[in-house]
Design a protein around this motif. Structure first.
Motif, PDB file in Angstrom:
ATOM      1  N   GLN A  24       3.652  -4.629   5.739  1.00  0.00           N
ATOM      2  CA  GLN A  24       3.449  -4.475   4.394  1.00  0.00           C
ATOM      3  C   GLN A  24       2.911  -6.038   3.912  1.00  0.00           C
ATOM      4  N   TYR A  25       3.371  -7.258   4.622  1.00  0.00           N
ATOM      5  CA  TYR A  25       2.704  -8.459   4.317  1.00  0.00           C
ATOM      6  C   TYR A  25       1.177  -8.363   4.614  1.00  0.00           C
ATOM      7  N   ASP A  28      -0.341  -6.191   1.818  1.00  0.00           N
ATOM      8  CA  ASP A  28      -0.639  -6.657   0.403  1.00  0.00           C
ATOM      9  C   ASP A  28      -1.434  -7.993   0.322  1.00  0.00           C
ATOM     10  N   ASN A  29      -1.852  -8.695   1.457  1.00  0.00           N
ATOM     11  CA  ASN A  29      -2.934  -9.457   1.573  1.00  0.00           C
ATOM     12  C   ASN A  29      -4.313  -8.759   1.883  1.00  0.00           C
ATOM     13  N   TRP A  31      -5.327  -6.891   4.257  1.00  0.00           N
ATOM     14  CA  TRP A  31      -5.759  -6.513   5.588  1.00  0.00           C
ATOM     15  C   TRP A  31      -5.731  -5.211   6.197  1.00  0.00           C
ATOM     16  N   MET A  55      -7.139   1.610   9.750  1.00  0.00           N
ATOM     17  CA  MET A  55      -6.660   2.434   8.675  1.00  0.00           C
ATOM     18  C   MET A  55      -6.945   1.561   7.267  1.00  0.00           C
ATOM     19  N   PHE A  56      -7.882   2.085   6.422  1.00  0.00           N
ATOM     20  CA  PHE A  56      -8.216   1.276   5.316  1.00  0.00           C
ATOM     21  C   PHE A  56      -7.501   1.841   4.089  1.00  0.00           C
ATOM     22  N   ASP A  57      -7.457   0.949   2.970  1.00  0.00           N
ATOM     23  CA  ASP A  57      -7.065   1.534   1.562  1.00  0.00           C
ATOM     24  C   ASP A  57      -5.831   1.868   1.711  1.00  0.00           C
ATOM     25  N   LEU A  58      -4.665   1.586   2.434  1.00  0.00           N
ATOM     26  CA  LEU A  58      -3.432   1.687   2.482  1.00  0.00           C
ATOM     27  C   LEU A  58      -2.588   0.717   1.562  1.00  0.00           C
ATOM     28  N   ALA A  59      -1.656   1.413   0.890  1.00  0.00           N
ATOM     29  CA  ALA A  59      -0.906   0.613   0.038  1.00  0.00           C
ATOM     30  C   ALA A  59       0.608   0.376   0.488  1.00  0.00           C
ATOM     31  N   ASP A  60       1.140   1.063   1.333  1.00  0.00           N
ATOM     32  CA  ASP A  60       2.290   1.341   1.673  1.00  0.00           C
ATOM     33  C   ASP A  60       2.501   1.250   3.338  1.00  0.00           C
ATOM     34  N   ALA A  62       4.489   2.617   5.312  1.00  0.00           N
ATOM     35  CA  ALA A  62       4.933   3.699   6.113  1.00  0.00           C
ATOM     36  C   ALA A  62       3.801   4.488   6.847  1.00  0.00           C
ATOM     37  N   GLY A  63       2.697   4.466   6.356  1.00  0.00           N
ATOM     38  CA  GLY A  63       1.655   5.163   6.811  1.00  0.00           C
ATOM     39  C   GLY A  63       1.226   4.432   8.154  1.00  0.00           C
TER      40      GLY A  63
ATOM     41  N   ARG B   7      -2.521 -17.549   0.435  1.00  0.00           N
ATOM     42  CA  ARG B   7      -3.042 -17.732   1.529  1.00  0.00           C
ATOM     43  C   ARG B   7      -3.688 -18.952   1.733  1.00  0.00           C
ATOM     44  N   ARG B 128       8.034   3.455  -3.537  1.00  0.00           N
ATOM     45  CA  ARG B 128       8.065   1.926  -3.069  1.00  0.00           C
ATOM     46  C   ARG B 128       6.885   1.235  -3.982  1.00  0.00           C
ATOM     47  N   ARG B 129       5.835   1.778  -3.931  1.00  0.00           N
ATOM     48  CA  ARG B 129       4.603   1.273  -4.650  1.00  0.00           C
ATOM     49  C   ARG B 129       4.265   1.816  -6.144  1.00  0.00           C
ATOM     50  N   HIS B 131       1.425   3.933  -6.846  1.00  0.00           N
ATOM     51  CA  HIS B 131       0.234   4.060  -6.950  1.00  0.00           C
ATOM     52  C   HIS B 131      -0.162   5.590  -6.908  1.00  0.00           C
ATOM     53  N   LYS B 157      -1.700   9.047   4.666  1.00  0.00           N
ATOM     54  CA  LYS B 157      -1.288   7.790   4.804  1.00  0.00           C
ATOM     55  C   LYS B 157      -1.587   6.666   3.679  1.00  0.00           C
ATOM     56  N   ARG B 158      -2.783   6.975   2.971  1.00  0.00           N
ATOM     57  CA  ARG B 158      -3.106   6.210   1.991  1.00  0.00           C
ATOM     58  C   ARG B 158      -2.092   6.474   0.747  1.00  0.00           C
ATOM     59  N   MET B 160       0.955   7.126   0.842  1.00  0.00           N
ATOM     60  CA  MET B 160       2.396   7.011   1.051  1.00  0.00           C
ATOM     61  C   MET B 160       2.556   5.615   0.212  1.00  0.00           C
ATOM     62  N   GLY B 161       3.985   5.916  -0.254  1.00  0.00           N
ATOM     63  CA  GLY B 161       4.418   4.834  -1.274  1.00  0.00           C
ATOM     64  C   GLY B 161       4.148   5.230  -2.637  1.00  0.00           C
ATOM     65  N   ASP B 199       8.572   8.938   1.469  1.00  0.00           N
ATOM     66  CA  ASP B 199       7.264   8.245   1.558  1.00  0.00           C
ATOM     67  C   ASP B 199       6.505   8.611   0.195  1.00  0.00           C
TER      68      ASP B 199
END
Lengths: 142, 332
Positions: A24-25, A28-29, A31, A55-60, A62-63, B7, B128-129, B131, B157-158, B160-161, B199
């Protein structure tokens, strides 16, 4: 012998909750994360096999964790690591990389000495695991 | 360096920051001490804490009509709030199934409500998110063998949350072609809807009749969806209200006469084919703006703020809707 590669490798193995927090860290950045695995423990082996695409464009988290678990299931006796890539201009490098699974038994390394000319000795590390062909190391697991 | 303060340095997780993050993660766990059985808690306070009223207020202010939809949203919110309160007493509550299907005519606000829903579920701690990932068949179904599963999984996966919003979900299933890859996508969806309930929330949307036949041919999908919400068509008054809200947002206003013409326009347009509720209202206003602009360009006088922001009846009367009906009256 416990392999120490990547971030957190001197700590006890991370729990899934801790791994989730780290993912998640990274997310959130912004990456993107990717999962890689190998059964060649040599420290100079930097090219691990990719488990799927990054894996791009994920928010959470869990994925990503779902992919880690899928890889663990398919490769129960491999090293698995998680990479987080910082794509920002000027960085463009792996920002965080840590091992999320290691084989149940890590036999370690042997020191090989090679006599060269003029009584010089060349040293090299040889992983015991590498004696078996790839795919059959670590308890014969695929 | 134009970087966020989080950062500094080499962008690596420094031990200090890491520890801080862990502390923050532990805090809510500490806060969630089980209350004694005789304790009393105020649900109103819980409600205020989640900020859910803000969502309701903006729902009421920005979405005209849709009473059954708003009621259902309030019920869901009440359930989640009570579940929160119960968990503070250490009562176990099974996680409610919140997959939904939104059915209704075009332009009845399905996408807008889905966005609000994501926000609300996030505030109530269900997601959790919070979106919204909005997809259609193209994003889920592949073009060749073996392409569909990775594509669908990536989208999942995108999402999720948050909320996965599948617009026009009935296109996933094509009855006439049994080799269609849509079926594979549906199977993966079903599996994730069951196994990753904590999720993500899946919302299927589409027109009523086609969604009904979609559910008939996919009973598994229908039974996994707890909330089938139907979006009613807007009444004339509601359409007028929507139009006024849109005009306000664009910084335009009516003359009283134009308001009357606008109402008449809506009344006529409603009876015509391909009427798309709020979307048609938006289009009507867009075209009125066009006519208004060309009217402005043809005047030689100087124009002021009032002229630039006020729509007159003729801006609406130029519409095809009026033209056709006058034709009818002259011929018939």
């Amino acid at each position: 012998m416990r392999i120490t590669q990547g971030t957190f490798s001197f700590l006890p193995d991370l729990t899934d909750a801790e791994i989730t927090a780290q993912i998640q860290y990274a997310l959130d950045n912004k990456w993107p994360c990717s999962v890689e695995f190998t059964d060649d423990p040599h420290p100079r082996n930097v090219y691990w096999d990719m488990w799927g695409l990054p894996m791009f464009d994920l928010a959470d988290a869990a994925g990503v964790l779902a992919e880690v678990n899928a890889c663990r299931k398919a490769k129960p006796e491999h090293y698995i690591r998680l990479n987080a890539y910082n794509a920002n201009y000027g960085k463009q490098t792996v920002a965080l990389s840590f091992i999320v699974q290691r084989p149940s038994d890590e036999p370690g390394f042997r020191l090989d000495r090679q006599d060269a000319h003029d009584r010089t000795i060349h040293y090299t590390l040889h992983p015991y695991a590498a004696d078996a062909p790839p795919g059959r190391r670590y308890n014969g697991q695929q | 360096m134009s970087e966020s303060p989080a950062r500094i340095g080499f962008g690596m997780a420094s031990p200090g920051r890491n520890a801080a993050g862990k502390g923050a993660a532990e805090e809510p766990a500490e806060e969630k001490k089980t209350l004694p059985p005789d304790a009393r808690i105020s649900l109103a306070e819980e409600r205020a804490e989640t900020g859910i009223d803000e969502v309701f207020n903006s729902l009421d202010a920005e979405l005209v009509g849709l009473a059954p939809v708003k009621n259902r949203i309030r019920e869901i919110a009440a359930l989640l709030l009570v579940d929160r309160a119960r968990s503070r007493f250490g009562l176990s509550t099974s996680r409610p199934n919140l997959h939904m299907s939104f059915t209704g005519s075009p332009g009845t606000g399905k996408t807008t409500v889905a966005m609000r829903m994501a926000d609300m579920l996030h505030r109530l701690g269900y997601l959790r998110r919070g979106h919204l990932v909005s997809v259609t068949r193209d994003d889920l179904v592949g073009q060749y063998v073996g392409h569909t599963a990775p594509k669908t999984k990536e989208v999942l996966k995108r999402a999720m949350g948050g909320v996965l919003f599948i617009d026009e979900a009935y296109y996933l299933y094509r009855a006439d072609n049994e080799r269609d890859y849509g079926q594979e996508s549906i199977e993966i969806l079903l599996q994730v809807m069951e196994n990753h309930r904590e999720d993500l929330v899946v919302i299927l949307a589409g027109y009523k009749d086609r969604m009904d036949s979609f559910f008939v041919s996919n009973p598994g999908m229908s039974s996994r969806i707890a909330h089938h919400i139907d979006f009613p068509d807007y009444t004339l008054d509601e359409l007028e209200g929507i139009g006024k809200l849109m005009m306000q947002a664009e910084g335009y206003s009516f003359t009283p006469k134009a308001a009357k013409t606008f109402r008449e326009y809506l009344d006529r347009r409603k009876g015509q084919p391909r009427f798309a509720n709020a979307r048609s209202v938006r289009n009507a206003i867009e075209r009125a703006r066009l006519r208004h602009a060309s009217r402005m360009m043809t005047t030689d006088e100087a124009v002021g703020r009032d002229e630039l922001t006020t729509l007159k009846p003729e801006d609406f009367l130029g519409s095809r809707v009026f033209a056709e009906s006058t034709d009818e009256t002259t011929t018939g």
